[in-house]
Structures are given as structure tokens and as C-alpha cells.
Design a protein around this motif. Sequence first.
Motif, PDB file in Angstrom:
ATOM      1  N   ILE A  47       0.836  -1.204   0.000  1.00 50.51           N
ATOM      2  CA  ILE A  47       0.000   0.000   0.000  1.00 50.51           C
ATOM      3  C   ILE A  47       0.871   1.255   0.000  1.00 50.51           C
ATOM      4  O   ILE A  47       0.633   2.205  -0.768  1.00 50.51           O
ATOM      5  CB  ILE A  47      -0.964  -0.013   1.208  1.00 50.51           C
ATOM      6  CG1 ILE A  47      -2.004  -1.114   1.008  1.00 50.51           C
ATOM      7  CG2 ILE A  47      -1.626   1.344   1.396  1.00 50.51           C
ATOM      8  CD1 ILE A  47      -2.878  -1.359   2.208  1.00 50.51           C
ATOM      9  N   VAL A  48       1.905   1.274   0.846  1.00 47.34           N
ATOM     10  CA  VAL A  48       2.791   2.447   0.913  1.00 47.34           C
ATOM     11  C   VAL A  48       3.517   2.637  -0.418  1.00 47.34           C
ATOM     12  O   VAL A  48       3.648   3.767  -0.911  1.00 47.34           O
ATOM     13  CB  VAL A  48       3.788   2.304   2.087  1.00 47.34           C
ATOM     14  CG1 VAL A  48       4.875   3.351   2.013  1.00 47.34           C
ATOM     15  CG2 VAL A  48       3.061   2.389   3.404  1.00 47.34           C
ATOM     16  N   THR A  49       3.951   1.551  -1.035  1.00 48.97           N
ATOM     17  CA  THR A  49       4.646   1.653  -2.321  1.00 48.97           C
ATOM     18  C   THR A  49       3.700   2.149  -3.408  1.00 48.97           C
ATOM     19  O   THR A  49       4.086   2.976  -4.248  1.00 48.97           O
ATOM     20  CB  THR A  49       5.236   0.280  -2.714  1.00 48.97           C
ATOM     21  OG1 THR A  49       6.089  -0.169  -1.657  1.00 48.97           O
ATOM     22  CG2 THR A  49       6.034   0.372  -3.981  1.00 48.97           C
ATOM     23  N   ALA A  50       2.451   1.688  -3.399  1.00 54.29           N
ATOM     24  CA  ALA A  50       1.481   2.151  -4.397  1.00 54.29           C
ATOM     25  C   ALA A  50       1.207   3.647  -4.235  1.00 54.29           C
ATOM     26  O   ALA A  50       1.143   4.385  -5.230  1.00 54.29           O
ATOM     27  CB  ALA A  50       0.188   1.356  -4.274  1.00 54.29           C
ATOM     28  N   VAL A  51       1.057   4.098  -2.989  1.00 55.21           N
ATOM     29  CA  VAL A  51       0.836   5.525  -2.748  1.00 55.21           C
ATOM     30  C   VAL A  51       2.057   6.326  -3.207  1.00 55.21           C
ATOM     31  O   VAL A  51       1.925   7.402  -3.817  1.00 55.21           O
ATOM     32  CB  VAL A  51       0.516   5.780  -1.257  1.00 55.21           C
ATOM     33  CG1 VAL A  51       0.574   7.262  -0.917  1.00 55.21           C
ATOM     34  CG2 VAL A  51      -0.837   5.204  -0.915  1.00 55.21           C
ATOM     35  N   THR A  52       3.252   5.806  -2.960  1.00 55.74           N
ATOM     36  CA  THR A  52       4.478   6.499  -3.365  1.00 55.74           C
ATOM     37  C   THR A  52       4.571   6.604  -4.884  1.00 55.74           C
ATOM     38  O   THR A  52       4.934   7.663  -5.419  1.00 55.74           O
ATOM     39  CB  THR A  52       5.711   5.753  -2.815  1.00 55.74           C
ATOM     40  OG1 THR A  52       5.606   5.707  -1.400  1.00 55.74           O
ATOM     41  CG2 THR A  52       6.992   6.435  -3.208  1.00 55.74           C
ATOM     42  N   MET A  53       4.225   5.516  -5.569  1.00 59.83           N
ATOM     43  CA  MET A  53       4.263   5.554  -7.040  1.00 59.83           C
ATOM     44  C   MET A  53       3.247   6.567  -7.579  1.00 59.83           C
ATOM     45  O   MET A  53       3.537   7.313  -8.518  1.00 59.83           O
ATOM     46  CB  MET A  53       3.967   4.163  -7.605  1.00 59.83           C
ATOM     47  CG  MET A  53       4.985   3.117  -7.228  1.00 59.83           C
ATOM     48  SD  MET A  53       6.545   3.372  -8.028  1.00 59.83           S
ATOM     49  CE  MET A  53       6.174   2.750  -9.634  1.00 59.83           C
ATOM     50  N   THR A  54       2.076   6.611  -6.958  1.00 55.50           N
ATOM     51  CA  THR A  54       1.053   7.572  -7.383  1.00 55.50           C
ATOM     52  C   THR A  54       1.532   9.000  -7.137  1.00 55.50           C
ATOM     53  O   THR A  54       1.358   9.881  -7.992  1.00 55.50           O
ATOM     54  CB  THR A  54      -0.263   7.319  -6.629  1.00 55.50           C
ATOM     55  OG1 THR A  54      -0.645   5.962  -6.816  1.00 55.50           O
ATOM     56  CG2 THR A  54      -1.367   8.227  -7.108  1.00 55.50           C
ATOM     57  N   GLN A  55       2.157   9.228  -5.992  1.00 49.20           N
ATOM     58  CA  GLN A  55       2.680  10.565  -5.694  1.00 49.20           C
ATOM     59  C   GLN A  55       3.771  10.957  -6.672  1.00 49.20           C
ATOM     60  O   GLN A  55       3.819  12.105  -7.126  1.00 49.20           O
ATOM     61  CB  GLN A  55       3.244  10.599  -4.278  1.00 49.20           C
ATOM     62  CG  GLN A  55       2.239  10.958  -3.240  1.00 49.20           C
ATOM     63  CD  GLN A  55       2.911  11.144  -1.897  1.00 49.20           C
ATOM     64  OE1 GLN A  55       3.844  10.427  -1.550  1.00 49.20           O
ATOM     65  NE2 GLN A  55       2.432  12.102  -1.129  1.00 49.20           N
ATOM     66  N   ALA A  56       4.660  10.018  -6.989  1.00 51.66           N
ATOM     67  CA  ALA A  56       5.744  10.329  -7.920  1.00 51.66           C
ATOM     68  C   ALA A  56       5.202  10.671  -9.302  1.00 51.66           C
ATOM     69  O   ALA A  56       5.672  11.617  -9.951  1.00 51.66           O
ATOM     70  CB  ALA A  56       6.709   9.159  -7.996  1.00 51.66           C
ATOM     71  N   LEU A  57       4.209   9.920  -9.737  1.00 48.60           N
ATOM     72  CA  LEU A  57       3.612  10.188 -11.044  1.00 48.60           C
ATOM     73  C   LEU A  57       2.911  11.542 -11.041  1.00 48.60           C
ATOM     74  O   LEU A  57       3.032  12.328 -12.007  1.00 48.60           O
ATOM     75  CB  LEU A  57       2.627   9.074 -11.394  1.00 48.60           C
ATOM     76  CG  LEU A  57       2.124   9.041 -12.827  1.00 48.60           C
ATOM     77  CD1 LEU A  57       3.291   8.830 -13.788  1.00 48.60           C
ATOM     78  CD2 LEU A  57       1.116   7.931 -13.003  1.00 48.60           C
ATOM     79  N   THR A  58       2.191  11.850  -9.962  1.00 48.84           N
ATOM     80  CA  THR A  58       1.521  13.139  -9.841  1.00 48.84           C
ATOM     81  C   THR A  58       2.548  14.272  -9.817  1.00 48.84           C
ATOM     82  O   THR A  58       2.361  15.313 -10.471  1.00 48.84           O
ATOM     83  CB  THR A  58       0.670  13.185  -8.554  1.00 48.84           C
ATOM     84  OG1 THR A  58      -0.194  12.060  -8.546  1.00 48.84           O
ATOM     85  CG2 THR A  58      -0.147  14.446  -8.469  1.00 48.84           C
ATOM     86  N   ALA A  59       3.637  14.077  -9.093  1.00 50.49           N
ATOM     87  CA  ALA A  59       4.691  15.101  -9.046  1.00 50.49           C
ATOM     88  C   ALA A  59       5.300  15.305 -10.431  1.00 50.49           C
ATOM     89  O   ALA A  59       5.575  16.452 -10.833  1.00 50.49           O
ATOM     90  CB  ALA A  59       5.774  14.690  -8.053  1.00 50.49           C
ATOM     91  N   PHE A  60       5.474  14.239 -11.170  1.00 52.55           N
ATOM     92  CA  PHE A  60       6.016  14.355 -12.534  1.00 52.55           C
ATOM     93  C   PHE A  60       5.072  15.179 -13.411  1.00 52.55           C
ATOM     94  O   PHE A  60       5.506  16.093 -14.130  1.00 52.55           O
ATOM     95  CB  PHE A  60       6.238  12.960 -13.129  1.00 52.55           C
ATOM     96  CG  PHE A  60       6.599  12.977 -14.581  1.00 52.55           C
ATOM     97  CD1 PHE A  60       7.859  13.365 -14.992  1.00 52.55           C
ATOM     98  CD2 PHE A  60       5.656  12.632 -15.543  1.00 52.55           C
ATOM     99  CE1 PHE A  60       8.183  13.401 -16.336  1.00 52.55           C
ATOM    100  CE2 PHE A  60       5.966  12.665 -16.883  1.00 52.55           C
ATOM    101  CZ  PHE A  60       7.230  13.050 -17.293  1.00 52.55           C
ATOM    102  N   PHE A  61       3.783  14.850 -13.377  1.00 51.58           N
ATOM    103  CA  PHE A  61       2.825  15.583 -14.210  1.00 51.58           C
ATOM    104  C   PHE A  61       2.719  17.043 -13.789  1.00 51.58           C
ATOM    105  O   PHE A  61       2.615  17.940 -14.645  1.00 51.58           O
ATOM    106  CB  PHE A  61       1.452  14.914 -14.175  1.00 51.58           C
ATOM    107  CG  PHE A  61       1.389  13.646 -14.971  1.00 51.58           C
ATOM    108  CD1 PHE A  61       1.976  13.561 -16.230  1.00 51.58           C
ATOM    109  CD2 PHE A  61       0.754  12.534 -14.472  1.00 51.58           C
ATOM    110  CE1 PHE A  61       1.918  12.402 -16.980  1.00 51.58           C
ATOM    111  CE2 PHE A  61       0.691  11.364 -15.206  1.00 51.58           C
ATOM    112  CZ  PHE A  61       1.275  11.290 -16.460  1.00 51.58           C
ATOM    113  N   PHE A  62       2.757  17.317 -12.485  1.00 54.99           N
ATOM    114  CA  PHE A  62       2.731  18.709 -12.038  1.00 54.99           C
ATOM    115  C   PHE A  62       3.986  19.449 -12.502  1.00 54.99           C
ATOM    116  O   PHE A  62       3.921  20.624 -12.850  1.00 54.99           O
ATOM    117  CB  PHE A  62       2.624  18.790 -10.518  1.00 54.99           C
ATOM    118  CG  PHE A  62       1.230  18.598  -9.981  1.00 54.99           C
ATOM    119  CD1 PHE A  62       0.130  18.777 -10.786  1.00 54.99           C
ATOM    120  CD2 PHE A  62       1.029  18.252  -8.662  1.00 54.99           C
ATOM    121  CE1 PHE A  62      -1.155  18.615 -10.295  1.00 54.99           C
ATOM    122  CE2 PHE A  62      -0.247  18.085  -8.155  1.00 54.99           C
ATOM    123  CZ  PHE A  62      -1.346  18.262  -8.971  1.00 54.99           C
TER     124      PHE A  62
END
Length: 137
Positions: A37-52
Motif C-alpha cells: 500500500i505504501v509503495t502504491a501511494v508512493t508511485m502515485t505521488q511520484a507520477l503526480t509530481a512528474f505531471f505537475f
Amino acid sequence: MATADETGVPRRLWVEEPVGRRRLPDPVRTAAVRAVIVTAVTMTQALTAFFFTVTGSWLAFPMVLSSVASTVGATWAVLDVWVTRQVWNQRNGVVSVPSSTARQLRRERRKARRTARAQARESARIRRRGSGRLSQA
């Protein structure tokens, strides 16, 4: 509907198959679920940070900082799975299979204790029955 094979017997929808390996112990499984779960949230955050970052949003910098912090947390969670598994194996490492040496030793010690207790009870019973008298009269 299940189709029939050459013998005319309908095919079952659910077939039980033996499991290839044993289920993880509960603490290890809990740590593994937490890590996923923590890794999935981290991947989602990283992808969101990339798009931002690509779009030039003002949220890019806070998202990058939180992604770095989440990466540290995800690494910690994965290491927690490894440590929990090692601790579990150290505490409960003896597998009780019929050929296990540890199981045989426990069985022998248990038998010796039972024999010693039975002998102690028998000697106490004999002492009580005698009670110092030389005859029954």
C-alpha cells in the motif's frame, strides 16, 4: 454453463488445486500488505509530481518533496517486511515435520518427564501406604 467433455460428464466450474507453497505468517503478511500500500501511494505521488512538474504547476515542488519522503517510507516498509520475516524465522524456525530432529527430541524429553512424574507418584503412594507400621494389625 459448463460444457461436457468426451465422457459426457459436465466440467466443474471450480477446481481445487494444491497450493505451491505455504501461506505467509500473519505478521509477515501484514507487513507485506502495508508495504504494498505504501509503495502504491508512493508511485502515485511520484507520477503526480512528474505531471505537475511537466505542466509547471505550483504544486510540483511540494509533491516532489512529499514523493521523496514517501520513497523513504516505502523503503522502510519493504525493509520492515524483510526484518519481520527474519524475526519470524528465528522465533518459529523449526518446522515440525515427522522427520524433524527437534520434534523427536521434544518427544523424548516429554516421555522422560512423564516417566519421572509417574515414578515420583508411585514412590509417594508407597510411602503413604506404609506410614511406618510394621504390620497391618
